[in-house]
Write an enzyme that holds these catalytic residues in place. Sequence first.
Site, short mmCIF file in Angstrom:
data_model
loop_
_atom_site.label_atom_id
_atom_site.label_comp_id
_atom_site.label_asym_id
_atom_site.label_seq_id
_atom_site.Cartn_x
_atom_site.Cartn_y
_atom_site.Cartn_z
N GLU A 1 -4.76 -8.75 -0.73
CA GLU A 1 -5.59 -8.50 0.47
C GLU A 1 -7.04 -8.43 0.02
O GLU A 1 -7.40 -7.59 -0.80
CB GLU A 1 -5.18 -7.21 1.18
CG GLU A 1 -3.86 -7.32 1.92
CD GLU A 1 -3.53 -6.10 2.77
OE1 GLU A 1 -4.46 -5.44 3.28
OE2 GLU A 1 -2.32 -5.84 2.93
N GLU B 1 0.85 -1.21 0.00
CA GLU B 1 0.00 0.00 0.00
C GLU B 1 0.89 1.26 0.00
O GLU B 1 0.77 2.13 0.87
CB GLU B 1 -0.99 -0.02 1.17
CG GLU B 1 -1.96 -1.18 1.04
CD GLU B 1 -3.20 -1.13 1.93
OE1 GLU B 1 -3.28 -0.27 2.83
OE2 GLU B 1 -4.11 -1.95 1.70
O1 AHR Z 1 -5.11 -6.21 6.67
C1 AHR Z 1 -5.06 -5.09 7.48
C2 AHR Z 1 -4.43 -3.89 6.80
O2 AHR Z 1 -5.23 -3.50 5.72
C3 AHR Z 1 -3.08 -4.13 6.18
O3 AHR Z 1 -2.05 -3.99 7.09
C4 AHR Z 1 -3.00 -3.05 5.14
O4 AHR Z 1 -2.20 -3.41 4.06
C5 AHR Z 1 -4.46 -2.83 4.76
O5 AHR Z 1 -4.79 -1.48 4.77
#
Ligand code: AHR
Length: 520
Positions: free
Chosen positions: A324, A201
């Site tokens: 994610e 991110e």
């Molecule tokens: O999964 C939780 C968080 O969500 C992670 O650390 C981040 O990459 C995302 O914003």
Amino acid sequence: MTSNNRLSSLSTCFLAFIISISSIAQNKSSIIIYPDKAQHIINKHIYGHFAEHLGHCIYGGFYVGENNTKIPNTKGVRNDVIDALKKLKIANLRWPGGCFADTYHWKDGIGPKATRPKMVNVWWGGVTEDNSFGTHDFLDMCEVLGASPYISGNVGSGTVQELAEWVQYANFEGVSPMSTLRKQNGRDKGWSVSFWGVGNETWGCGGNMKPEWYANVYRQYATFMTDWNNSKKLFRIASGASSSDYNWTEVLMRDIPHHMLEGVALHHYSVIDWNKKSSATEFNEEAYFATMKQALLMEELVTRHSAIMDKYDPSKKIALVVDEWGGWYDVEPGTNPGFLYQQNTMRDAMIAGTTLNTFHNHADRVRMANLAQAINVLQAVILTNDEKMVLTPTYHVMEMYNVHQDAKLIPVSITASDYVFGKEKLPAVSASASIDKNGITHISLVNIDSKNQQEISISIPETQHKAVTGRILTSPRLQDYNSFESPYKIKPAEFKETKLKEGFLTTIVPPFSVIVLELK
Ligand code: AHR
């Protein structure tokens, strides 16, 4: 085209027409599967998980310490968790973050545990991280699990040298400063780590960069991440877009030379409203519908990000890596807000079933994904409480679906009836199909409708199947979950509501349930 082929394709079109007309009837959906068009493999790495130093994912979840005499463990990793994840056929595991990754300095997590430096986990609760779970612990654990490690490198607050040395430490077999250090720490042979994330991110917690800036930073980092003399090539994954930030993907695909790039990431959470996420268990139909709308958006997201990638990479060399995904709600009452601990209901089973179907159906481009997160965080497959462990509905969906791993995707066309809520509607049925190495066909079906069952007819042209068996995950209430007091409330059961006759399969799928059928 031979006359036989033409006849069969005409009859398939006619069949599709008849089926779609008859599907206009309420709560009837139809599916045609096309075994003759099977071409792409559903990469098993779509079944990846994510272990961040966040709340009780690592500490208490995976790792309870070598000296723990209460919870059976292997080198500090819980045996119950190892067994459960092996049964899941966990394909890869992403670590150490997430946002944590861009604060993590890997050398703090090697060598004698007693002397490892401590740090503050600034993103997740401001707790002290003692670094007792580090590189050796993670990579050895992956070996035990039979999962490929996926290391997320620190780009936000690290250095090019630090990441280059991590690669050398993990993989180099010859004599070098890092391989010597590894050997001093008790590991002779490298772990041959293939998957490396270059930041996380980077548009946000990983450095608040603009895509053009990050593309340059990526080029610099990737230059020094060397394959060494490994048989396994490095698979470098660029930190990807958040949901519909299509410009991010466009810039990365345009500005990063493709010989330096194996994957581009994408993150998307099924969250109703970042400022008002609502309870994981006490939710009404409005919240359920809103969550499913976000979950089903994944179809549009992967379609549009893939289209951008196609423009720059028509031969689809570079993978879209959804590293994610999952549901995100309010934390459970009384728990640390920074730990992201949430229960997991049949709603989460709906997110898992529909999302995996989407990934399967885009197998040509989506070749890796990571559910967030494995244990005790967000849409977890496992919850732990001291010595107790619970498998969530999401776990069961992923276990039922793992028959699709490395099988050949069979394209499907779906005419789904609507799941209507107020003035809005969503397709009630999601599906995907594959054929495995032994010639067995699997079809996954999800009915997200909260009230109505779905009568589904599936046409399987040009194949001869003699027997069908199935498994179902369902429960009386959408809000049902497995708790430490009642851990087996929701679990897969045998499913017999099917009729198979002359290339047609009919079945009735109850509201909010997931089914996997096996045809032989
Ligand atoms: O999964 C939780 C968080 O969500 C992670 O650390 C981040 O990459 C995302 O914003």
